[in-house]
Design an enzyme around this catalytic site. Structure first.
Site, PDB file in Angstrom:
ATOM      1  N   ASN A  69      -6.067  15.576 -24.386  1.00 13.38           N
ATOM      2  CA  ASN A  69      -5.782  15.914 -22.986  1.00 13.38           C
ATOM      3  C   ASN A  69      -7.004  15.619 -22.132  1.00 13.38           C
ATOM      4  O   ASN A  69      -7.908  16.436 -21.994  1.00 13.38           O
ATOM      5  CB  ASN A  69      -5.380  17.395 -22.897  1.00 13.38           C
ATOM      6  CG  ASN A  69      -5.014  17.798 -21.487  1.00 13.38           C
ATOM      7  OD1 ASN A  69      -5.389  17.135 -20.518  1.00 13.38           O
ATOM      8  ND2 ASN A  69      -4.284  18.905 -21.357  1.00 13.38           N
ATOM      9  N   ASN A  79       1.732  22.883 -10.727  1.00 14.00           N
ATOM     10  CA  ASN A  79       1.354  24.069 -11.493  1.00 14.00           C
ATOM     11  C   ASN A  79      -0.146  24.241 -11.535  1.00 14.00           C
ATOM     12  O   ASN A  79      -0.902  23.278 -11.400  1.00 14.00           O
ATOM     13  CB  ASN A  79       1.906  23.979 -12.920  1.00 14.00           C
ATOM     14  CG  ASN A  79       1.042  23.117 -13.808  1.00 14.00           C
ATOM     15  OD1 ASN A  79       0.086  23.608 -14.409  1.00 14.00           O
ATOM     16  ND2 ASN A  79       1.347  21.825 -13.875  1.00 14.00           N
ATOM     17  N   CYS A  84      -5.760  17.209 -17.499  1.00 14.71           N
ATOM     18  CA  CYS A  84      -5.480  18.445 -16.765  1.00 14.71           C
ATOM     19  C   CYS A  84      -6.400  18.550 -15.543  1.00 14.71           C
ATOM     20  O   CYS A  84      -7.619  18.572 -15.686  1.00 14.71           O
ATOM     21  CB  CYS A  84      -5.669  19.646 -17.679  1.00 14.71           C
ATOM     22  SG  CYS A  84      -5.270  21.179 -16.873  1.00 14.71           S
ATOM     23  N   CYS A 127      17.019  -2.384   7.156  1.00 16.17           N
ATOM     24  CA  CYS A 127      18.389  -2.022   7.556  1.00 16.17           C
ATOM     25  C   CYS A 127      19.238  -1.727   6.327  1.00 16.17           C
ATOM     26  O   CYS A 127      19.988  -0.761   6.285  1.00 16.17           O
ATOM     27  CB  CYS A 127      19.010  -3.141   8.397  1.00 16.17           C
ATOM     28  SG  CYS A 127      19.001  -4.752   7.586  1.00 16.17           S
ATOM     29  N   CYS A 153      27.177   3.871  12.387  1.00 13.79           N
ATOM     30  CA  CYS A 153      26.241   4.990  12.526  1.00 13.79           C
ATOM     31  C   CYS A 153      25.003   4.586  13.298  1.00 13.79           C
ATOM     32  O   CYS A 153      24.262   5.445  13.777  1.00 13.79           O
ATOM     33  CB  CYS A 153      25.859   5.541  11.158  1.00 13.79           C
ATOM     34  SG  CYS A 153      24.881   4.389  10.175  1.00 13.79           S
ATOM     35  N   ASN A 175      -0.939  12.116 -16.462  1.00 10.76           N
ATOM     36  CA  ASN A 175      -0.994  13.565 -16.353  1.00 10.76           C
ATOM     37  C   ASN A 175      -0.671  13.898 -14.888  1.00 10.76           C
ATOM     38  O   ASN A 175      -0.304  13.019 -14.118  1.00 10.76           O
ATOM     39  CB  ASN A 175      -2.371  14.074 -16.756  1.00 10.76           C
ATOM     40  CG  ASN A 175      -2.321  15.525 -17.223  1.00 10.76           C
ATOM     41  OD1 ASN A 175      -1.829  16.397 -16.507  1.00 10.76           O
ATOM     42  ND2 ASN A 175      -2.829  15.783 -18.424  1.00 10.76           N
ATOM     43  N   CYS A 207      13.216  -8.027   5.870  1.00 12.78           N
ATOM     44  CA  CYS A 207      12.342  -6.950   5.362  1.00 12.78           C
ATOM     45  C   CYS A 207      13.088  -5.932   4.511  1.00 12.78           C
ATOM     46  O   CYS A 207      12.466  -5.125   3.839  1.00 12.78           O
ATOM     47  CB  CYS A 207      11.643  -6.258   6.522  1.00 12.78           C
ATOM     48  SG  CYS A 207      12.716  -5.212   7.525  1.00 12.78           S
ATOM     49  N   CYS A 263      20.851   1.287  11.101  1.00 11.04           N
ATOM     50  CA  CYS A 263      20.197  -0.012  10.927  1.00 11.04           C
ATOM     51  C   CYS A 263      19.592  -0.450  12.252  1.00 11.04           C
ATOM     52  O   CYS A 263      18.445  -0.910  12.317  1.00 11.04           O
ATOM     53  CB  CYS A 263      21.180  -1.060  10.412  1.00 11.04           C
ATOM     54  SG  CYS A 263      22.606  -1.332  11.500  1.00 11.04           S
ATOM     55  N   CYS A 278      15.594 -12.139  12.226  1.00 12.11           N
ATOM     56  CA  CYS A 278      15.480 -11.319  11.011  1.00 12.11           C
ATOM     57  C   CYS A 278      14.416 -11.879  10.079  1.00 12.11           C
ATOM     58  O   CYS A 278      14.434 -13.062   9.751  1.00 12.11           O
ATOM     59  CB  CYS A 278      16.837 -11.256  10.311  1.00 12.11           C
ATOM     60  SG  CYS A 278      16.784 -10.336   8.755  1.00 12.11           S
TER      61      CYS A 278
END
Lengths: 422, 446
Positions: A132, A73, A135, A385, A346, A200, A382, A349, A379
């Site tokens: 504040n 904003n 900002c 995967c 899939c 903020n 880490c 990994c 391996c």
């Protein structure tokens, strides 16, 4: 049920969920609706010098079809007349005496202006003040907001002016637009603030409209840096919060956690890292005030399940587990394991490890489904995967310690042990 | 009432033949679905597509709003990717192997996503391909169906000048003339053919039939190579008494009528029997129902376990209200005044597996009689045996014999698609066209 009532510097609220100083808290009608929905408290949108806002004001970052992962904003502090705000605060206090009413302030950088503003606000009967210092747009050019928060000396001076006259608790809200929030946090505590709140918004550009080539938000063909918030900033906020919780001096004052909190789980994480309560804005702007219903219930059930009776039973409980890297145990080791019964083939990994990690997964081609197995000796543990796998509990990290004893990097160096020997 | 047209109002026809799988309504809907895809590595959906479309890649491209890129990815593998997205039995191809099936979640709507970008590309005539300058080589393609068009497109991209000879008045082959109208419209088929041709370098001569208007030796003498993609198209006969009676029709011509005439011009009976349980049988049965037949009964000599159509197709027939009689084989058609009035079927049981690996039906001796006024035969399709035999090409009962890359027994003559495999999916024919083009390019040293 657990007791989720909150006591922040003597400011009591039925739950630890406050609405942060922002558009949702800039007038009576919103705040009444918030209290009706169940919010424990509000930080009334920043009062101070009269300003004029522009249109448009907000922009957002979407991710993978999900809206508003990040929010931005360029709105300034309240653009409603001070007197009207003060009257409305008084009226709300009368209708909901059991809720926390904190008022955010931002005055010109002189003692008189701060004193005058604080007196007027304290006359309303509000329970606390929030300075504040965060900002990041519009007000900074005039030496206010983040301009104060970025300079510990100025911040301390302003806090001292405030404390000369404050009769109710004072919270100082920090800007994340610094390399570390600790110097300003420390200066504010030394200046006498009763509490801190953070973070903020973060100065940002959310993106550019690829048709018009104008960055968002578009104000008549131009844009400006805005303040970033929402779910995307949560990890950054948690980091800043932790540094405040780890510092010997700043840890002594209560902290109100802010930054991308959307659910009770987010809130619990902030509280585990030292926040005494939390402030929410973007999630409410996206879904309305009703989100607090689930926040209250979820927190309650979680506390019951964990056996926590009050908020103080778990506030700050995870801080001591955040360590320095050099204190981590080098002998701790994990190796990935793929559960072939759960694997959906899939290959995510495999390709992640092969292209970007340690080539620790074997691929056996099949039609149409390939088989993937871990090369345990390659391996490094880490987690990649495991992180990219779309199936719950399909890839698990199994502990295989290198040795029984704890050994950190300092010991490792002292003993002259060989490097590059994972 | 017997066999007649005009059974329904215009609105009823329109509703009955409207798109069975509506497209995504807008970009957001497509994005939400595209973002479900996890972008598998060496994805099973690619391996399950006869044309090996890089499905995860094109879906990722939709997800990033690179719609042109996604259309290019699809068409690069399958120039008929638009039509295939509407007519492919995806439940047994790409979507059937989606890893989400193994997670017991709905598979990614691959076909619908493919349709999203290809329809847009075709509608907006995106010029996604350019052909190399002409290299002077000329190839004749016989048949403007999926195999022929796909072959022509690959050849033309490489600079070969292609002339297609098509016996019908329109291109598209099976897509235009042989598939249920609620899956693809004639307009879409025409646009799709035009999109393929928009590359340039491909000319189609319509109403030119092999063996009638043109001969293979003529083509061999005029062109550097010939590709034959003439499909199948003859309905298998039942060889039972009464088959010649009025009211007995084959599914191929029934569907051809639906695809080439206004719906209200197509005649359909009141009580219809459809023989067979393949995709064509389903298309015939459902469309007979949608044309206004009161009752449609499908007759199949084996059980649901052996049916050639997919479950999804069977469900369409059931939802359309078609009756199904399993284990019944047509034995005789009865008639009055030369018109069919009843179908006598033998009740069957299943015996040992036959050559196709399915348990073969055996007569029980009992019969059932269906009162019908129309019988649609969809008991299989046969190659154009007499035509093929006349071409002096090596063949098996009319199916042209080829090696890899569509190489036939005649030098410089290639073939592919249904006329070689005996009749498979559109997408198989597209791949056969690509394979044939590869063979031709090698033969021509392009």
């Amino acid at each position: 049920m657990a007791d989720i009532s909150s006591n922040f510097l003597g400011i009591k609220s039925p739950n630890p969920f406050w609405l942060a100083s922002a558009p949702p808290t800039d007038k009576k009608i919103n705040v009444l609706r918030a209290f009706e929905a169940g919010w424990g408290g509000v930080v009334w949108k920043t009062l101070g010098t009269q300003v004029k806002n522009v249109s448009s004001r907000y922009s957002a970052v979407d991710y993978h079809g999900s809206r508003v992962m990040g929010f931005n904003n360029i709105e300034l502090i309240s653009d409603r007349p001070l007197d009207i705000n003060l009257i409305e605060i008084k009226e709300v206090l009368k209708e909901f005496p059991d809720r926390a009413m904190v008022v955010s302030l931002m005055a010109d950088n002189d003692r008189e202006s701060w004193h005058e503003l604080i007196k007027k606000v304290q006359d309303t009967g509000a329970h606390g003040l929030e300075l504040n210092f965060g900002c990041p747009h519009g007000m900074t050019e005039r030496g206010m907001g983040a301009a104060v928060g970025q300079d510990p000396e100025i911040a301390r001076m302003v806090v001292e002016w405030v404390m000369e006259i404050a009769t109710i608790p004072v919270i100082t809200k920090l800007t994340p637009n610094v390399h570390s929030v600790v110097p300003t946090g420390l200066a504010s505590v030394l200046g006498g603030t009763n509490a801190l709140s953070l973070i903020n918004t973060i100065q940002s550009v959310t993106g550019i409209d690829l048709d018009t080539l104008i960055p968002n938000p578009n104000v008549g063909g131009k844009s400006a840096f805005g303040g970033y918030c929402g779910p995307a900033v949560k990890p950054i906020a948690l980091k800043f919060l932790t540094t405040i919780a780890q510092n010997e001096i700043t840890r002594k004052v209560p902290v109100s956690g802010i930054g991308g909190i959307s659910t009770w789980k987010d809130a619990v994480e902030f509280m585990l890292l030292g926040a005494s309560n939390v402030q929410v804005c973007t999630a409410a702007m996206k879904h309305g005030f009703r989100i607090v219903e689930d926040m209250i219930e979820g927190l309650n059930y979680w506390m019951d399940d964990k056996g926590f009776k009050t908020l103080n039973d778990f506030i700050g409980k995870s801080v001591h587990t955040m360590s320095n890297w050099e204190d981590l145990d080098i002998n701790y080791h994990v190796i990935a394991n793929i559960n072939q019964d759960k694997c959906v083939h899939c290959g995510l990994c495999y390709i992640a490890c092969e292209d970007t990690s340690h080539q620790s997964i074997t691929l056996d081609y099949g039609k149409p489904y390939n088989k993937y197995t871990i090369k345990e000796e390659e391996c490094v543990g880490c987690n990649l995967c495991n992180l990219v796998c779309p199936v719950d509990d399909c890839i698990t990290m199994v502990e295989h310690r290198k040795a029984d004893e704890y050994m950190n990097w300092k010991d490792f160096q002292r003993l002259g042990l060989p490097l590059n020997d994972h | 009432m017997a066999i007649t047209n005009f059974r329904l109002t215009t609105d009823e026809y329109t509703e009955n033949f409207s798109d069975i799988h509506p497209p995504f309504e807008n970009l957001t809907a497509a994005l939400v679905e595209a973002n479900r895809c996890i972008f598998c590595y060496d994805a099973p959906c690619i391996k399950s597509c006869p044309t090996s479309i890089n499905v995860p890649k094109f879906i990722k491209q939709i997800a990033t709003e690179n719609i042109k890129g996604s259309a290019h990815t699809i068409f690069d593998s399958n120039i008929m990717g638009g039509g295939c997205s509407k007519v492919c039995p995806v439940e047994k191809l790409c979507e059937g192997s989606c890893v989400y099936n193994l997670m017991e979640e709905e598979p990614i709507q691959i076909a619908r996503l493919q349709r999203y970008s290809t329809e847009k590309a075709i509608r907006e005539k995106w010029p996604l391909f350019t052909r190399k300058p002409s290299n002077g080589k000329k190839v004749a393609v016989v048949g403007a169906g999926p195999a022929g068009l796909s072959c022509a497109h690959v050849l033309s991209r490489q600079g070969v000048d292609v002339t297609i000879y098509e016996k019908e008045a329109k291109g598209g082959g099976l897509m235009t003339y042989g598939i249920a109208a609620y899956k693809v419209t004639p307009e879409f088929c025409e646009d799709e053919v035009n999109y393929v041709l928009s590359l340039g370098g491909i000319e189609i001569n319509y109403n030119q039939e092999l063996g009638k208007n043109i001969t293979l030796p003529e083509l061999q003498s005029q062109y550097d190579a010939v590709y034959i993609g003439i499909g199948v198209g003859l309905a298998r006969q039942l060889e039972i008494p009464g088959e010649h009676l009025e009211g007995v029709e084959d599914a191929i011509s029934f569907i051809y009528d639906i695809r080439s005439k206004p719906f209200n011009q197509v005649k359909v009976g009141e009580n219809v029997a459809v023989i067979g349980m393949g995709m064509t049988a389903i298309d015939a049965a459902t469309q007979a129902k949608r044309l206004g037949a009161k009752q449609v009964t499908m007759v199949y000599r084996r059980t649901e376990a052996e049916m050639p159509c997919t479950q999804v197709e069977l469900d369409i027939a059931k939802l359309d209200g078609c009756n199904i009689i399993w284990l019944a084989a047509p034995k005789e058609v009865l008639g009055v005044d030369g018109k069919a009035t009843a179908l006598v079927c033998s009740k069957m049981i299943l015996g040992e597996p036959d050559a196709s690996g399915r348990r073969s039906p055996i007569e029980t001796g009992e019969t059932i009689v269906l009162e019908v006024d129309m019988i649609i035969k969809a008991a299989g399709q046969m190659p154009f045996e007499s035509l093929v035999s006349g071409l002096s090409l090596e063949n098996k009962y009319g199916k042209i014999t080829t090696d890899a890359h569509g190489v036939t027994s005649l030098n410089g003559v290639f073939a592919g698609g249904d006329c070689v495999n005996g009749g498979r999916e559109v997408v198989d024919a597209v791949q056969a066209g690509k394979d044939g083009a590869a063979g031709i390019l090698e033969f021509l040293s392009v």
